[in-house]
Motif scaffolding. Structure first.
Motif, PDB file in Angstrom:
ATOM      1  N   MET A 195     -18.849  -4.008 -13.333  1.00 25.97           N
ATOM      2  CA  MET A 195     -18.136  -2.745 -13.463  1.00 25.97           C
ATOM      3  C   MET A 195     -18.020  -2.056 -11.883  1.00 25.97           C
ATOM      4  SD  MET A 195     -19.301   1.036 -15.025  1.00 25.97           S
ATOM      5  CE  MET A 195     -20.546   1.160 -13.801  1.00 25.97           C
ATOM      6  N   LEU A 196     -19.083  -2.114 -11.163  1.00 25.12           N
ATOM      7  CA  LEU A 196     -18.851  -1.570  -9.954  1.00 25.12           C
ATOM      8  C   LEU A 196     -18.208  -2.348  -8.884  1.00 25.12           C
ATOM      9  CD1 LEU A 196     -22.561  -0.221  -9.236  1.00 25.12           C
ATOM     10  CD2 LEU A 196     -20.592   1.241  -9.596  1.00 25.12           C
ATOM     11  N   ALA A 197     -18.208  -3.559  -9.024  1.00 26.40           N
ATOM     12  CA  ALA A 197     -17.749  -4.541  -8.001  1.00 26.40           C
ATOM     13  C   ALA A 197     -16.021  -4.415  -8.401  1.00 26.40           C
ATOM     14  CB  ALA A 197     -17.955  -6.103  -8.749  1.00 26.40           C
ATOM     15  N   PHE A 198     -15.556  -4.718  -9.762  1.00 30.91           N
ATOM     16  CA  PHE A 198     -14.260  -4.559 -10.039  1.00 30.91           C
ATOM     17  C   PHE A 198     -13.377  -2.892  -9.785  1.00 30.91           C
ATOM     18  CE2 PHE A 198     -15.054  -8.358 -12.765  1.00 30.91           C
ATOM     19  CZ  PHE A 198     -13.686  -9.102 -12.502  1.00 30.91           C
ATOM     20  N   SER A 199     -14.255  -2.096  -9.910  1.00 28.58           N
ATOM     21  CA  SER A 199     -14.014  -0.681  -9.359  1.00 28.58           C
ATOM     22  C   SER A 199     -13.623  -0.792  -8.130  1.00 28.58           C
ATOM     23  CB  SER A 199     -14.733   0.174 -10.088  1.00 28.58           C
ATOM     24  OG  SER A 199     -15.020   0.374 -11.401  1.00 28.58           O
ATOM     25  N   GLY A 200     -14.597  -1.194  -7.307  1.00 32.35           N
ATOM     26  CA  GLY A 200     -14.513  -1.167  -5.848  1.00 32.35           C
ATOM     27  C   GLY A 200     -13.247  -2.156  -5.369  1.00 32.35           C
ATOM     28  N   LEU A 201     -13.052  -3.352  -6.084  1.00 30.30           N
ATOM     29  CA  LEU A 201     -11.887  -4.180  -5.644  1.00 30.30           C
ATOM     30  C   LEU A 201     -10.697  -3.460  -5.864  1.00 30.30           C
ATOM     31  CD1 LEU A 201     -13.182  -7.514  -6.781  1.00 30.30           C
ATOM     32  CD2 LEU A 201     -12.813  -6.868  -4.643  1.00 30.30           C
ATOM     33  N   ALA A 202     -10.672  -2.696  -7.139  1.00 30.01           N
ATOM     34  CA  ALA A 202      -9.740  -1.812  -7.421  1.00 30.01           C
ATOM     35  C   ALA A 202      -9.106  -1.003  -6.418  1.00 30.01           C
ATOM     36  CB  ALA A 202      -9.501  -1.171  -8.570  1.00 30.01           C
ATOM     37  N   PHE A 203      -9.995  -0.151  -5.503  1.00 28.23           N
ATOM     38  CA  PHE A 203      -9.743   0.784  -4.479  1.00 28.23           C
ATOM     39  C   PHE A 203      -9.463  -0.077  -3.196  1.00 28.23           C
ATOM     40  CE2 PHE A 203     -12.620   3.550  -7.209  1.00 28.23           C
ATOM     41  CZ  PHE A 203     -11.550   4.338  -7.748  1.00 28.23           C
ATOM     42  N   LEU A 204     -10.013  -1.326  -3.105  1.00 25.89           N
ATOM     43  CA  LEU A 204      -9.873  -1.850  -1.870  1.00 25.89           C
ATOM     44  C   LEU A 204      -8.424  -2.248  -1.925  1.00 25.89           C
ATOM     45  CD1 LEU A 204     -11.019  -3.077   0.764  1.00 25.89           C
ATOM     46  CD2 LEU A 204     -11.681  -5.125  -0.510  1.00 25.89           C
ATOM     47  N   PHE A 205      -8.110  -2.942  -2.963  1.00 21.56           N
ATOM     48  CA  PHE A 205      -6.595  -3.779  -2.949  1.00 21.56           C
ATOM     49  C   PHE A 205      -5.566  -2.760  -2.736  1.00 21.56           C
ATOM     50  CE2 PHE A 205      -8.808  -7.455  -4.477  1.00 21.56           C
ATOM     51  CZ  PHE A 205      -7.626  -8.524  -3.994  1.00 21.56           C
ATOM     52  N   LEU A 206      -5.685  -1.343  -3.638  1.00 26.44           N
ATOM     53  CA  LEU A 206      -4.785  -0.357  -3.371  1.00 26.44           C
ATOM     54  C   LEU A 206      -4.738   0.128  -1.983  1.00 26.44           C
ATOM     55  CD1 LEU A 206      -3.119   1.947  -4.655  1.00 26.44           C
ATOM     56  CD2 LEU A 206      -5.299   3.384  -4.766  1.00 26.44           C
ATOM     57  N   LEU A 207      -5.944   0.547  -1.228  1.00 30.64           N
ATOM     58  CA  LEU A 207      -5.841   0.683   0.247  1.00 30.64           C
ATOM     59  C   LEU A 207      -5.012  -0.658   1.118  1.00 30.64           C
ATOM     60  CD1 LEU A 207      -6.822   2.348   2.506  1.00 30.64           C
ATOM     61  CD2 LEU A 207      -8.714   1.281   2.523  1.00 30.64           C
ATOM     62  N   VAL A 208      -5.489  -1.910   0.686  1.00 28.34           N
ATOM     63  CA  VAL A 208      -4.909  -3.065   1.737  1.00 28.34           C
ATOM     64  C   VAL A 208      -3.424  -3.070   1.345  1.00 28.34           C
ATOM     65  CG1 VAL A 208      -4.864  -5.744   2.074  1.00 28.34           C
ATOM     66  CG2 VAL A 208      -7.341  -4.461   1.702  1.00 28.34           C
ATOM     67  N   PHE A 209      -3.169  -3.123   0.033  1.00 31.23           N
ATOM     68  CA  PHE A 209      -1.625  -3.287  -0.168  1.00 31.23           C
ATOM     69  C   PHE A 209      -0.738  -2.105   0.484  1.00 31.23           C
ATOM     70  CE2 PHE A 209      -2.484  -6.271  -3.825  1.00 31.23           C
ATOM     71  CZ  PHE A 209      -1.670  -7.350  -3.339  1.00 31.23           C
ATOM     72  N   SER A 210      -1.180  -0.920   0.311  1.00 30.96           N
ATOM     73  CA  SER A 210      -0.589   0.255   0.848  1.00 30.96           C
ATOM     74  C   SER A 210      -0.361   0.342   2.266  1.00 30.96           C
ATOM     75  CB  SER A 210      -1.382   1.403   0.397  1.00 30.96           C
ATOM     76  OG  SER A 210      -1.233   1.521  -0.991  1.00 30.96           O
ATOM     77  N   LEU A 211      -1.447  -0.298   2.962  1.00 29.14           N
ATOM     78  CA  LEU A 211      -1.595  -0.093   4.565  1.00 29.14           C
ATOM     79  C   LEU A 211      -0.628  -1.419   5.068  1.00 29.14           C
ATOM     80  CD1 LEU A 211      -5.127   0.878   5.447  1.00 29.14           C
ATOM     81  CD2 LEU A 211      -3.069   2.483   5.422  1.00 29.14           C
ATOM     82  N   ALA A 212      -0.695  -2.660   4.160  1.00 32.75           N
ATOM     83  CA  ALA A 212      -0.071  -3.838   4.791  1.00 32.75           C
ATOM     84  C   ALA A 212       1.171  -4.017   4.515  1.00 32.75           C
ATOM     85  CB  ALA A 212      -0.764  -5.004   4.460  1.00 32.75           C
ATOM     86  N   TRP A 213       2.138  -3.173   3.512  1.00 35.29           N
ATOM     87  CA  TRP A 213       3.465  -3.259   3.030  1.00 35.29           C
ATOM     88  C   TRP A 213       3.906  -1.873   3.032  1.00 35.29           C
ATOM     89  CZ3 TRP A 213       4.507  -6.450  -2.345  1.00 35.29           C
ATOM     90  CH2 TRP A 213       5.816  -6.545  -2.246  1.00 35.29           C
ATOM     91  N   PRO A 214       4.379  -1.361   3.982  1.00 28.34           N
ATOM     92  CA  PRO A 214       4.965   0.056   3.941  1.00 28.34           C
ATOM     93  C   PRO A 214       6.298   0.228   3.867  1.00 28.34           C
ATOM     94  CG  PRO A 214       4.569  -0.932   6.482  1.00 28.34           C
ATOM     95  CD  PRO A 214       4.069  -1.963   5.488  1.00 28.34           C
ATOM     96  N   GLU A 215       6.878  -1.017   3.563  1.00 27.95           N
ATOM     97  CA  GLU A 215       8.479  -1.101   3.204  1.00 27.95           C
ATOM     98  C   GLU A 215       8.637  -0.178   2.103  1.00 27.95           C
ATOM     99  OE1 GLU A 215      11.960  -4.012   2.155  1.00 27.95           O
ATOM    100  OE2 GLU A 215      10.077  -4.891   2.813  1.00 27.95           O
ATOM    101  N   PRO A 216       9.583   0.884   2.250  1.00 29.34           N
ATOM    102  CA  PRO A 216       9.937   1.712   1.127  1.00 29.34           C
ATOM    103  C   PRO A 216      10.362   0.902  -0.141  1.00 29.34           C
ATOM    104  CG  PRO A 216      11.051   2.534   3.108  1.00 29.34           C
ATOM    105  CD  PRO A 216      10.354   1.154   3.462  1.00 29.34           C
ATOM    106  N   ASN A 258       2.525   0.587  -1.998  1.00 18.72           N
ATOM    107  CA  ASN A 258       1.717   1.559  -2.998  1.00 18.72           C
ATOM    108  C   ASN A 258       2.017   0.908  -4.361  1.00 18.72           C
ATOM    109  OD1 ASN A 258       3.003   4.386  -0.952  1.00 18.72           O
ATOM    110  ND2 ASN A 258       0.979   3.458  -0.866  1.00 18.72           N
ATOM    111  N   LEU A 259       3.208   0.374  -4.815  1.00 22.86           N
ATOM    112  CA  LEU A 259       3.303   0.092  -5.983  1.00 22.86           C
ATOM    113  C   LEU A 259       2.402  -1.234  -6.369  1.00 22.86           C
ATOM    114  CD1 LEU A 259       7.345   0.379  -6.217  1.00 22.86           C
ATOM    115  CD2 LEU A 259       5.597   1.983  -7.442  1.00 22.86           C
ATOM    116  N   ALA A 260       2.506  -2.189  -5.531  1.00 22.37           N
ATOM    117  CA  ALA A 260       1.705  -3.324  -5.917  1.00 22.37           C
ATOM    118  C   ALA A 260       0.279  -3.116  -5.844  1.00 22.37           C
ATOM    119  CB  ALA A 260       1.938  -4.330  -4.674  1.00 22.37           C
ATOM    120  N   GLY A 261      -0.151  -1.993  -4.961  1.00 17.96           N
ATOM    121  CA  GLY A 261      -1.544  -1.705  -5.258  1.00 17.96           C
ATOM    122  C   GLY A 261      -1.994  -1.060  -6.431  1.00 17.96           C
TER     123      GLY A 261
END
Length: 203
Positions: A87-108, A118-121
């Motif tokens: 539960m903790l691992a998947f929840s942590g990964l959820a936040f991590l992917f949200l952060l990584v996708f949002s920062l790595a793919w800034p195209e509107p 943001n959408l992918a994350g």
């Protein structure tokens, strides 16, 4: 469990109805029926009142069930631990992917003020968080199914003779849906705060 048979036998020995016993120990008649039919197990406070009513020690009341309770605790402990870690691992990964996708793919994306990242994350977050949340529900169901919290309290009482103070696990046992709701809203709140922070930084 042996306690179910013991409670019914002790009650009938004294010529008491389930209703009379329920009033004497401040629970519902249905609760007494559930105990006598081995559907649920009384907590330590109820066992104390039952032992006083029937003039028998708690140790004598639950003696035949101790081994079964300890086995249930041991068997479920590992499964609950693994589910909790998952539960903790998947929840942590959820936040991590949200952060990584949002920062790595800034195209509107053309959707509100959200980027494609943001959408992918957000999509990834929903999937991973749902898996983690399902594991949290599985832990709560496992506790309820085998009454693990009650067994632990009784085992602790038999070893120390001390009745523990009500805690988060005791609250979760009495209100099983509460733990799930708290986890859901806590996770959602963190997700919203993180998403808001990302939007602010990108803006």
């Amino acid at each position: 469990m042996e306690l179910a048979r013991q409670l019914k036998a002790k009650r009938e020995e004294r010529g008491l109805s389930q209703d009379e016993v329920s009033k004497a120990i401040f629970v519902s008649r249905q609760t007494i029926s559930n105990w006598e039919n081995d559907k649920t197990y009384p907590d330590v406070q109820s066992l104390l009142l039952l032992s006083q009513l029937f003039e028998i020690s708690i140790d004598e009341l639950v003696r035949g069930d101790v081994v079964a309770m300890q086995q249930a605790i041991a068997e479920d402990a590992l499964r609950m631990k693994l589910l909790s870690i998952g539960m903790l691992a998947f929840s942590g990964l959820a936040f991590l992917f949200l952060l990584v996708f949002s920062l790595a793919w800034p195209e509107p994306s053309g959707f509100a003020r959200m980027s494609k990242g943001n959408l992918a994350g957000a999509a990834t977050f929903i999937v991973l968080y749902a898996i983690g949340f399902a594991m949290a529900i599985a832990v709560d169901r496992l506790k309820k199914k085998h009454d693990v919290v009650t067994y632990r309290e009784i085992d602790r009482f038999l070893k120390s003779g001390v009745v523990g103070e009500p805690d988060a696990e005791g609250l979760a046992r009495k209100h099983p849906a509460l733990g799930v709701v708290v986890k859901l809203f806590a996770g959602a709140a963190i997700g919203l705060l993180l998403a808001g922070l990302l939007l602010t930084l990108e803006g």
